[in-house]
Design a protein around this motif. Structure first.
Motif, PDB file in Angstrom:
ATOM      1  N   MET A 177       0.890  -1.264  -0.375  1.00 54.68           N
ATOM      2  CA  MET A 177       0.001  -0.007   0.375  1.00 54.68           C
ATOM      3  C   MET A 177       0.800   1.112   0.184  1.00 54.68           C
ATOM      4  N   ASP A 178       1.663   1.112   0.440  1.00 55.91           N
ATOM      5  CA  ASP A 178       3.495   2.103   0.503  1.00 55.91           C
ATOM      6  C   ASP A 178       3.195   2.285  -1.322  1.00 55.91           C
ATOM      7  N   ALA A 179       3.597   1.536  -1.760  1.00 54.85           N
ATOM      8  CA  ALA A 179       3.422   1.887  -2.989  1.00 54.85           C
ATOM      9  C   ALA A 179       2.499   2.119  -4.063  1.00 54.85           C
ATOM     10  N   PHE A 180       1.643   2.686  -3.336  1.00 53.34           N
ATOM     11  CA  PHE A 180       0.403   3.268  -3.945  1.00 53.34           C
ATOM     12  C   PHE A 180       0.447   4.391  -3.795  1.00 53.34           C
ATOM     13  N   TYR A 181       0.874   5.395  -2.896  1.00 54.20           N
ATOM     14  CA  TYR A 181       0.524   6.117  -2.286  1.00 54.20           C
ATOM     15  C   TYR A 181       2.198   6.743  -2.839  1.00 54.20           C
ATOM     16  N   PHE A 182       3.068   6.514  -2.789  1.00 57.63           N
ATOM     17  CA  PHE A 182       4.308   6.865  -3.548  1.00 57.63           C
ATOM     18  C   PHE A 182       3.702   7.388  -4.665  1.00 57.63           C
ATOM     19  N   PHE A 183       3.174   6.487  -5.605  1.00 59.53           N
ATOM     20  CA  PHE A 183       2.944   6.690  -7.356  1.00 59.53           C
ATOM     21  C   PHE A 183       1.933   7.732  -7.415  1.00 59.53           C
ATOM     22  N   VAL A 184       0.807   7.639  -6.314  1.00 61.50           N
ATOM     23  CA  VAL A 184      -0.211   8.447  -6.566  1.00 61.50           C
ATOM     24  C   VAL A 184       0.914  10.472  -5.723  1.00 61.50           C
ATOM     25  N   ILE A 185       1.768  10.233  -5.369  1.00 59.63           N
ATOM     26  CA  ILE A 185       2.274  11.527  -5.085  1.00 59.63           C
ATOM     27  C   ILE A 185       3.242  11.814  -5.962  1.00 59.63           C
ATOM     28  N   LEU A 186       3.920  10.958  -5.907  1.00 60.29           N
ATOM     29  CA  LEU A 186       4.840  10.869  -7.481  1.00 60.29           C
ATOM     30  C   LEU A 186       4.023  11.840  -9.166  1.00 60.29           C
ATOM     31  N   GLY A 187       2.943  11.413  -8.820  1.00 64.39           N
ATOM     32  CA  GLY A 187       2.554  11.628 -10.497  1.00 64.39           C
ATOM     33  C   GLY A 187       1.689  12.701 -10.023  1.00 64.39           C
ATOM     34  N   SER A 188       0.841  13.195  -9.413  1.00 59.51           N
ATOM     35  CA  SER A 188       0.405  14.644  -8.556  1.00 59.51           C
ATOM     36  C   SER A 188       1.857  15.668  -8.741  1.00 59.51           C
ATOM     37  N   ALA A 189       2.643  15.174  -8.141  1.00 56.61           N
ATOM     38  CA  ALA A 189       3.852  16.119  -8.325  1.00 56.61           C
ATOM     39  C   ALA A 189       4.084  16.642  -9.879  1.00 56.61           C
TER      40      ALA A 189
END
Length: 103
Positions: free
Chosen positions: A1-13
């Motif tokens: 689940m940590d990877a999901f939030y990492f990619f969401v934050i990276l995609g948002s940035a």
């Protein structure tokens, strides 16, 4: 689940950076368009120069009617003073050129 939030934050940035860059580019383009809004079209100016050269050569070589030369000076004066637009000036020069080349 940590990877999901990492990619969401990276995609948002990444989306934020792309939108920011796009906004900067639109500002630059609008600034350039605003600065060049009163610049005469280059190709039309070149066409006018060629027509004027052809008219002057034709008037020097042939005995064209005097009224054509007067019209040329009138149209040129009107264009330089801003009374007629560049497209109208181009149209008048084309008509004069046809008249001179027919004679």
């Amino acid at each position: 689940m940590d990877a999901f939030y990492f990619f969401v934050i990276l995609g948002s940035a990444a989306v934020f950076l792309i939108l920011h860059f796009d906004k900067q580019q639109r500002r630059k383009v609008n600034k350039i368009l605003h600065q060049t809004s009163d610049v005469e079209p280059l190709l039309l100016m070149q066409s006018l120069g060629q027509k004027l050269d052809r008219l002057n050569n034709a008037l020097n070589k042939t005995a064209a009617p005097v009224n054509i030369e007067q019209q040329l000076h009138k149209f040129t004066g009107d264009y330089k003073s801003g009374r007629i637009s560049i497209t109208t000036y181009n149209k008048h020069l084309s008509e004069l050129l046809r008249t001179v080349e027919v004679h």
